[in-house]
Design a protein around this motif. Structure first.
Motif, PDB file in Angstrom:
ATOM      1  N   ASP A  16      41.092   7.750  67.622  1.00 56.08           N
ATOM      2  CA  ASP A  16      41.417   7.915  69.032  1.00 56.08           C
ATOM      3  C   ASP A  16      40.907   9.271  69.498  1.00 56.08           C
ATOM      4  O   ASP A  16      40.368  10.054  68.707  1.00 56.08           O
ATOM      5  N   MET A  19      42.463  14.268  74.604  1.00 57.43           N
ATOM      6  CA  MET A  19      41.915  14.960  75.762  1.00 57.43           C
ATOM      7  C   MET A  19      43.026  15.786  76.415  1.00 57.43           C
ATOM      8  O   MET A  19      44.196  15.682  76.034  1.00 57.43           O
ATOM      9  N   TYR A  33      40.950  18.479  84.257  1.00 62.09           N
ATOM     10  CA  TYR A  33      40.714  17.695  83.033  1.00 62.09           C
ATOM     11  C   TYR A  33      39.766  18.441  82.102  1.00 62.09           C
ATOM     12  O   TYR A  33      38.849  19.129  82.551  1.00 62.09           O
ATOM     13  N   ASN A  35      37.687  17.860  78.069  1.00 66.50           N
ATOM     14  CA  ASN A  35      37.439  17.123  76.833  1.00 66.50           C
ATOM     15  C   ASN A  35      38.152  17.787  75.662  1.00 66.50           C
ATOM     16  O   ASN A  35      38.399  19.000  75.674  1.00 66.50           O
ATOM     17  N   LEU A 101      31.543   7.554  79.033  1.00 65.62           N
ATOM     18  CA  LEU A 101      32.895   7.661  78.489  1.00 65.62           C
ATOM     19  C   LEU A 101      33.775   8.616  79.291  1.00 65.62           C
ATOM     20  O   LEU A 101      34.881   8.249  79.717  1.00 65.62           O
ATOM     21  N   ASP A 104      34.687   7.366  82.732  1.00 67.70           N
ATOM     22  CA  ASP A 104      35.668   6.280  82.619  1.00 67.70           C
ATOM     23  C   ASP A 104      37.072   6.835  82.386  1.00 67.70           C
ATOM     24  O   ASP A 104      38.052   6.377  82.986  1.00 67.70           O
ATOM     25  N   ILE A 105      37.173   7.818  81.497  1.00 64.67           N
ATOM     26  CA  ILE A 105      38.480   8.407  81.190  1.00 64.67           C
ATOM     27  C   ILE A 105      39.019   9.171  82.393  1.00 64.67           C
ATOM     28  O   ILE A 105      40.208   9.068  82.731  1.00 64.67           O
ATOM     29  N   VAL A 109      42.609   8.305  84.193  1.00 67.89           N
ATOM     30  CA  VAL A 109      43.739   9.229  84.242  1.00 67.89           C
ATOM     31  C   VAL A 109      44.007   9.696  85.676  1.00 67.89           C
ATOM     32  O   VAL A 109      45.158   9.967  86.039  1.00 67.89           O
ATOM     33  N   VAL A 134      43.475   8.570  74.050  1.00 63.56           N
ATOM     34  CA  VAL A 134      42.699   7.422  74.506  1.00 63.56           C
ATOM     35  C   VAL A 134      42.134   6.698  73.292  1.00 63.56           C
ATOM     36  O   VAL A 134      41.675   7.333  72.337  1.00 63.56           O
ATOM     37  N   LEU A 136      39.516   3.272  72.158  1.00 64.69           N
ATOM     38  CA  LEU A 136      38.464   2.391  72.644  1.00 64.69           C
ATOM     39  C   LEU A 136      38.477   1.080  71.874  1.00 64.69           C
ATOM     40  O   LEU A 136      38.719   1.074  70.661  1.00 64.69           O
ATOM     41  N   PRO A 142      38.036   1.987  77.421  1.00 64.42           N
ATOM     42  CA  PRO A 142      39.068   2.967  77.062  1.00 64.42           C
ATOM     43  C   PRO A 142      40.462   2.504  77.463  1.00 64.42           C
ATOM     44  O   PRO A 142      40.644   1.847  78.490  1.00 64.42           O
ATOM     45  N   LEU A 144      44.475   4.100  77.785  1.00 65.86           N
ATOM     46  CA  LEU A 144      45.364   5.255  77.727  1.00 65.86           C
ATOM     47  C   LEU A 144      46.546   4.922  76.827  1.00 65.86           C
ATOM     48  O   LEU A 144      47.275   3.961  77.078  1.00 65.86           O
TER      49      LEU A 144
END
Length: 247
Positions: A16, A19, A33, A35, A101, A104-105, A109, A134, A136, A142, A144
């Protein structure tokens, strides 16, 4: 939680993503946000295996595994290392993390935060660094998994030693910047932040701090992040003009 029956695997192991969100202010909401890193099981995945270490990839569980001591360094990966592995496995092309990716995240969120922001209780003088997880599936969708209000900040592997101190430093720089306080405090001192209302209510004139945090939501300006260029953007997300009061 619904179990993901067909998870995406890294070299045969379930994983997983950890983040981060920095809630700089609750009212009006201001969230950034960032990474994080990859958390990988130290056991090969088998959906029929009853061994919990095969299925639960969080560090609190994995560190109890019998083979964790010898596999610890290989249990935490950088996002780029994950991408290279998935490219080799034929799942993605180079650049997938940044181009697909992460957007998308961030979209996922942002939608969650928009739905629950009225439940976030303001607390003057505070901020929150949130770790969220997260997972996949094998079609790269993805999911949560959870928000963690007290994310682990241990630096037990080389990747964590590189990532965690940066996350902490950038969070503090971001919050102090929003207060209009230099990262190296002057004579006013950090201790006066929560009580010096007049000082905290003035817009920040400091340069936006360097770092990897990206603006998601700034309710004071009606800003909500969108992957579509030109949509829902009131100004540059890297250098917003904010009311710096933190609640």
């Amino acid at each position: 939680q619904e179990y993901i029956m067909r998870p995406l695997l890294l070299s045969g192991c379930k994983f997983d993503l950890r983040m981060y969100l920095c809630v700089v202010r609750a009212s009006p909401l201001l969230v950034y946000y960032r990474n994080g890193y990859v958390r990988r099981s130290v056991y090969s995945y088998d959906a029929q295996d009853s061994n919990l270490y095969v299925h639960l990839t969080n560090a609190a569980m994995q560190k109890k595994a019998p083979r964790y001591a010898e596999e610890m360094e290989n249990s935490i990966w950088r996002l780029q290392q994950m991408e290279e592995c998935l490219v080799e496995q034929g799942h993605v092309a180079h650049g997938w993390v940044d181009s697909k990716l992460v957007p998308d995240i961030m979209s996922m969120v942002t939608e969650v935060l928009q739905g629950c922001k009225h439940e976030i209780k303001p607390f003057y003088g505070s901020f929150n660094l949130i770790g969220f997880d997260v997972m996949l599936d094998d079609e790269l969708n993805p999911y949560l998994i959870e928000f963690n209000m007290n994310p682990a900040l241990a630096t037990s592997t080389s990747v964590l030693k590189a990532v965690i101190p940066q996350v902490v430093q950038e969070s503090l720089d971001l919050v102090l910047w929003a207060h209009g306080v230099p990262a190296t405090p002057g004579p006013r001192g950090i201790a006066q932040l929560s009580s010096d209302v007049e000082y905290c209510s003035k817009p920040s004139t400091l340069p936006f701090p360097n770092g990897q945090f990206k603006l998601l939501i700034d309710d004071a300006r009606g800003y909500v992040w969108s992957r579509s260029e030109g949509k829902e953007r009131s100004s540059s997300p890297r250098d917003p003009c904010l009311s710096p009061r933190i609640i």
